[in-house]
Design a protein around this motif. Structure first.
Motif, PDB file in Angstrom:
ATOM      1  N   GLU A  20       0.834  -1.204   0.000  1.00  0.00           N
ATOM      2  CA  GLU A  20       0.000   0.000   0.000  1.00  0.00           C
ATOM      3  C   GLU A  20       0.867   1.252   0.000  1.00  0.00           C
ATOM      4  N   VAL A  44      -0.058   2.734  -3.552  1.00  0.00           N
ATOM      5  CA  VAL A  44      -1.195   3.627  -3.337  1.00  0.00           C
ATOM      6  C   VAL A  44      -0.715   5.020  -2.945  1.00  0.00           C
ATOM      7  N   SER A  76      -6.767   3.560  -4.080  1.00  0.00           N
ATOM      8  CA  SER A  76      -7.063   2.772  -2.878  1.00  0.00           C
ATOM      9  C   SER A  76      -8.197   1.787  -3.140  1.00  0.00           C
ATOM     10  N   PHE A  81      -6.873  -1.116  -5.098  1.00  0.00           N
ATOM     11  CA  PHE A  81      -5.994  -1.914  -4.237  1.00  0.00           C
ATOM     12  C   PHE A  81      -6.806  -2.863  -3.359  1.00  0.00           C
ATOM     13  N   LEU A  82      -7.822  -2.325  -2.677  1.00  0.00           N
ATOM     14  CA  LEU A  82      -8.611  -3.147  -1.774  1.00  0.00           C
ATOM     15  C   LEU A  82      -9.493  -4.138  -2.526  1.00  0.00           C
ATOM     16  N   TYR A 142      -7.206  -6.976  -3.335  1.00  0.00           N
ATOM     17  CA  TYR A 142      -6.865  -7.717  -2.130  1.00  0.00           C
ATOM     18  C   TYR A 142      -8.020  -8.623  -1.709  1.00  0.00           C
ATOM     19  N   ALA A 186      -2.374  -1.256   9.714  1.00  0.00           N
ATOM     20  CA  ALA A 186      -2.917  -1.349   8.358  1.00  0.00           C
ATOM     21  C   ALA A 186      -4.401  -1.683   8.368  1.00  0.00           C
TER      22      ALA A 186
END
Length: 398
Positions: free
Chosen positions: A251, A255, A262, A265-266, A269, A348
């Motif tokens: 991250e 990011v 973001s 990214f999530l 994930y 995190a």
């Protein structure tokens, strides 16, 4: 012990054995180690129970993806360097392919159903990371000293943002463990491990590991592919504690630098939780989204860069491990570093995972449901991801 057979036959055997695991090993690194034990200790009898336990202890001592390092070492023991390469390729390829296809397709997803699924994937990331923090805290912070080290790591990461804060937390945690956790160290097994790696080869591998860690940051900025190699190599080199811990490092690299949003990214994930194989293949998803490079090339570069440091370090340590593990301070140092890892992952969990996904009471309830499904009902992670992602369709539009 099973008969070794011709080298070519053993390489093929390694590939097909790990491909089966790469297609079916859900549940994260701890579950992977259980799959490996069943496949290679009980069924194929490649090594003894005590030798396998020793190998797992070694890989948990080192930075990098522990389950993939164990698989790499098993392939190395069974069929030499080519066996190690085939073990990694077969175990990694299925999930990497799925995540790259998801990354390339996610950019064109639209409509309320697709948006709802993406929203659900972001929410389920909260449950997955919270579950990881809970489990790691119970195992790695069983006393007040290590709880204090974890808390200090949280403060360090909050006060010093980015990769520097995370590296500082791990280093300080290791030093604190060296000073405070000596009584927690336990004796290591006396059985030795034997690998086809000479001391000279080990020194070369350690030299490459350290050299790339120093040189790549100096070359960053000269070309997009060097920037990518530096970011993902550094993330792979500094990860203690398994795949979930790479989340804050990645991250910070992709990011906070503006390479990937973001949300993307999530979303990736969350998707990575629904598929078998190592969580480090999340790097392939991110690499396919990076600017300034072809999607497939970026995925391949990111994937190689994040795995290589852990394998170099493993090969470098193998010839010296039997001697190193007798050093009484080694276990104390790693206990402190592992406690710091819990703190980093806990930080995190709040930023970016919680703050980006939990935007209202409905998201909170859904994330809590996912957490309870994992911890109380003990459903497999892929099933929880599927349930929460589907439920995301019915959430109010963010």
């Amino acid at each position: 012990m099973a008969d070794q057979g011709p080298v070519r036959g053993r390489i093929s055997e390694v590939f097909w054995a790990f491909l089966a695991l790469g297609l079916t090993s859900f549940g994260g690194p701890v579950a992977h180690l259980g799959y490996f034990r069943t496949a290679f200790v009980e069924r194929r009898q490649w090594l003894t129970e005590s030798a396998y336990a020793d190998l797992v202890a070694l890989c948990q001592f080192l930075p990098g993806p522990a389950s993939s390092q164990v698989g790499f070492a098993l392939g190395l023991m069974r069929a030499g360097p080519w066996g190690a390469a085939m073990a990694w390729l077969a175990f990694t390829l299925p999930s990497a392919i799925v995540l790259v296809l998801f990354a390339l397709g996610a950019a064109v997803l639209d409509g309320p159903i697709a948006s709802g699924i993406v929203h659900g994937l972001k929410v389920v990331a909260v449950a997955i990371v919270a579950h990881a923090v809970w489990g790691m805290a119970r195992n790695l912070c069983p006393d007040k000293t290590r709880v204090g080290i974890a808390l200090a790591a949280v403060f360090t990461v909050v006060l010093v943002s980015g990769p520097l804060g995370q590296v500082s937390a791990i280093v300080l945690g290791g030093l604190a463990g060296l000073a405070l956790c000596r009584d927690s160290a336990v004796a290591t097994p006396s059985e030795s491990l034997h690998f086809p790696v000479t001391r000279k080869a080990g020194m070369v591998a350690l030299g490459l590991f350290g050299g790339l860690l120093i040189v790549l940051p100096l070359l960053a900025g000269m070309a997009a592919w060097l920037d990518i190699a530096d970011a993902f190599y550094r993330s792979g080199a500094l990860v203690f504690g398994g795949g979930h811990v790479v989340l804050p490092l990645l991250e910070a690299e992709v990011v906070q630098t503006g390479w990937v949003t973001s949300d993307a990214f999530l979303t990736g994930y969350g998707a990575a939780q629904a598929i078998p194989g190592p969580l480090f293949t999340f790097a392939a998803y991110l690499g396919a989204l990076l600017p300034g490079i072809n999607g497939l090339l970026g995925a391949l570069l990111a994937l190689l860069a994040i795995f290589i440091p852990g394998f170099l370090l493993l090969v470098g340590v193998l010839p010296f491990w039997n001697q190193f593990r007798q050093w009484g301070s080694a276990q104390a140092l790693m206990r402190g570093a592992n406690a710091a890892v819990v703190g980093i992952l806990g930080a995190a969990l709040y930023q970016p995972v919680w703050t980006s996904a939990i935007i209202g009471p409905y998201e909170f309830v859904l994330a809590l449901t996912g957490f309870l499904l994992l911890t109380v009902w003990k459903l497999p992670a892929w099933m929880v991801v599927a349930i929460v992602a589907f439920a995301g369709i019915f959430l109010p539009t963010p």
